[in-house]
Design a protein around this motif. Structure first.
Motif, PDB file in Angstrom:
ATOM      1  N   ALA A  12       0.812  -1.212  -0.019  1.00 37.13           N
ATOM      2  CA  ALA A  12      -0.039  -0.127  -0.210  1.00 37.13           C
ATOM      3  C   ALA A  12       0.881   1.335  -0.206  1.00 37.13           C
ATOM      4  CB  ALA A  12      -0.866  -0.092   1.225  1.00 37.13           C
ATOM      5  N   ARG A  13       2.008   1.237   0.804  1.00 38.70           N
ATOM      6  CA  ARG A  13       2.849   2.307   1.071  1.00 38.70           C
ATOM      7  C   ARG A  13       3.506   2.768  -0.460  1.00 38.70           C
ATOM      8  NH1 ARG A  13       7.342   1.965   2.942  1.00 38.70           N
ATOM      9  NH2 ARG A  13       7.252  -0.048   3.763  1.00 38.70           N
TER      10      ARG A  13
ATOM     11  N   SER B 287      -2.348   9.246  -1.037  1.00 34.22           N
ATOM     12  CA  SER B 287      -2.222   9.240   0.251  1.00 34.22           C
ATOM     13  C   SER B 287      -2.389   7.724   0.738  1.00 34.22           C
ATOM     14  CB  SER B 287      -3.054  10.196   1.111  1.00 34.22           C
ATOM     15  OG  SER B 287      -3.072   9.767   2.464  1.00 34.22           O
ATOM     16  N   PHE B 288      -1.997   7.190   2.072  1.00 37.24           N
ATOM     17  CA  PHE B 288      -2.560   5.832   2.450  1.00 37.24           C
ATOM     18  C   PHE B 288      -2.861   5.758   3.668  1.00 37.24           C
ATOM     19  CE2 PHE B 288       1.754   5.598   3.944  1.00 37.24           C
ATOM     20  CZ  PHE B 288       1.653   4.494   4.678  1.00 37.24           C
ATOM     21  N   LEU B 289      -3.592   4.848   3.901  1.00 29.28           N
ATOM     22  CA  LEU B 289      -4.146   4.676   5.514  1.00 29.28           C
ATOM     23  C   LEU B 289      -3.916   3.299   5.760  1.00 29.28           C
ATOM     24  CD1 LEU B 289      -5.877   5.872   7.702  1.00 29.28           C
ATOM     25  CD2 LEU B 289      -7.816   5.188   6.651  1.00 29.28           C
ATOM     26  N   ASP B 290      -3.291   3.002   6.739  1.00 30.48           N
ATOM     27  CA  ASP B 290      -3.048   1.656   7.476  1.00 30.48           C
ATOM     28  C   ASP B 290      -4.042   1.540   8.362  1.00 30.48           C
ATOM     29  OD1 ASP B 290      -2.154  -0.364   9.142  1.00 30.48           O
ATOM     30  OD2 ASP B 290      -0.047   0.603   9.262  1.00 30.48           O
ATOM     31  N   THR B 291      -5.224   1.024   8.293  1.00 26.97           N
ATOM     32  CA  THR B 291      -6.098   0.848   9.331  1.00 26.97           C
ATOM     33  C   THR B 291      -5.726  -0.134  10.686  1.00 26.97           C
ATOM     34  OG1 THR B 291      -7.403  -0.816   8.197  1.00 26.97           O
ATOM     35  CG2 THR B 291      -8.032   1.365   7.629  1.00 26.97           C
ATOM     36  N   GLY B 292      -5.007  -1.006  10.137  1.00 25.84           N
ATOM     37  CA  GLY B 292      -4.690  -1.866  11.287  1.00 25.84           C
ATOM     38  C   GLY B 292      -3.893  -0.928  12.436  1.00 25.84           C
ATOM     39  N   ALA B 293      -3.262   0.060  12.068  1.00 27.86           N
ATOM     40  CA  ALA B 293      -2.681   0.996  13.092  1.00 27.86           C
ATOM     41  C   ALA B 293      -3.656   1.525  13.942  1.00 27.86           C
ATOM     42  CB  ALA B 293      -1.671   2.116  12.235  1.00 27.86           C
TER      43      ALA B 293
END
Ligand code: DC
Length: 225
Positions: free
Chosen positions: A17-18, A27-33
């Protein structure tokens, strides 16, 4: 433009994703974070992590910030940078309880949509991004990989952090997380019916990124026609 990448633990989602976001200037979003951050706050507060109301109150009463800086997702709680802390083994082990709290998931999905609404292009990754958070995403991917290969990847990642762990033990933990992610009622781990499933077992990260990039570009061309 919204691109979702879902899949099980250690399937390469975050890295892919990054890198994809970098190539597409998105942009990107790491929803696990986000789930990890709530887990950390709940552990620090000594909350009962099976009590949804306590979790919701932690989410309401703490200031969680998620931002992307130099291609990295930075997480802070009440002004304290917890980007590294949320990766602790204890947080990883407890996050799945938090992830099955339905009311909390609703709130986090709402925050994810708010985050995406501010961006022109976004790559968002997790377990339920294509199914629940963004059912109308432009393109959806679902990454899979053999559990042994995922365990090898996790072991290599741990090694870079100076810790060593038995491969079989890592594999078992990964399979246990898969099961619990798939079994929960709210936002279970599963591919959206219109997701492109990519098996990354025998692919390098670069090959996966190229594959996804090709599909995104195809999709963008189709939309322009
Ligand atoms: O991807 P990860 O290992 O950082 O995810 C941490 C935990 O959060 C894991 O238990 C799965 C859960 N999760 C989820 O339920 N839904 C998401 N969209 C992202 C992560």
């Amino acid at each position: 433009m919204i691109v979702t990448i879902d899949g099980p633990a250690a399937s390469g989602k975050s890295t892919v994703a990054r890198l994809l976001a970098e190539k597409l200037r998105a942009s990107f979003l790491d929803t696990g974070a986000m789930y990890r951050a709530v887990t950390l706050a709940a552990l620090k507060a000594g909350a009962d992590i099976t009590d949804q109301d306590q979790l919701l109150s932690i989410l309401t009463n703490s200031d969680f910030k998620f931002a992307v800086k130099e291609g990295k997702m930075i997480v802070s709680i009440d002004g304290v940078d917890v980007t590294e802390q949320i990766r602790d083994a204890k947080v990883t082990a407890n996050a799945r309880n938090i992830a099955s709290a339905e009311k909390l998931r609703e709130r986090l999905v709402h925050m994810q949509r708010q985050f995406a609404a501010k961006e022109k292009k976004i790559i968002t990754e997790g377990r339920d991004q294509g199914t629940v958070a963004f059912p109308n995403a432009n393109i959806k991917f679902y990454l899979i990989a053999d559990p042994l290969e995922r365990a090898r990847r996790r072991q290599a990642e741990l090694k870079t952090k100076g810790s060593s762990e038995n491969l079989e033990k890592i594999k078992m933990a990964i399979e246990e997380r898969d099961k619990s992610d798939q079994a929960r009622a709210a936002g279970p781990l599963k591919p959206a019916t219109d997701a492109i499933v990519v098996d990354t077992t025998h692919l390098t990260i670069e090959e996966v990124v190229e594959k996804l990039l090709d599909r995104v570009e195809e999709c963008l061309k189709k939309d322009q026609r």
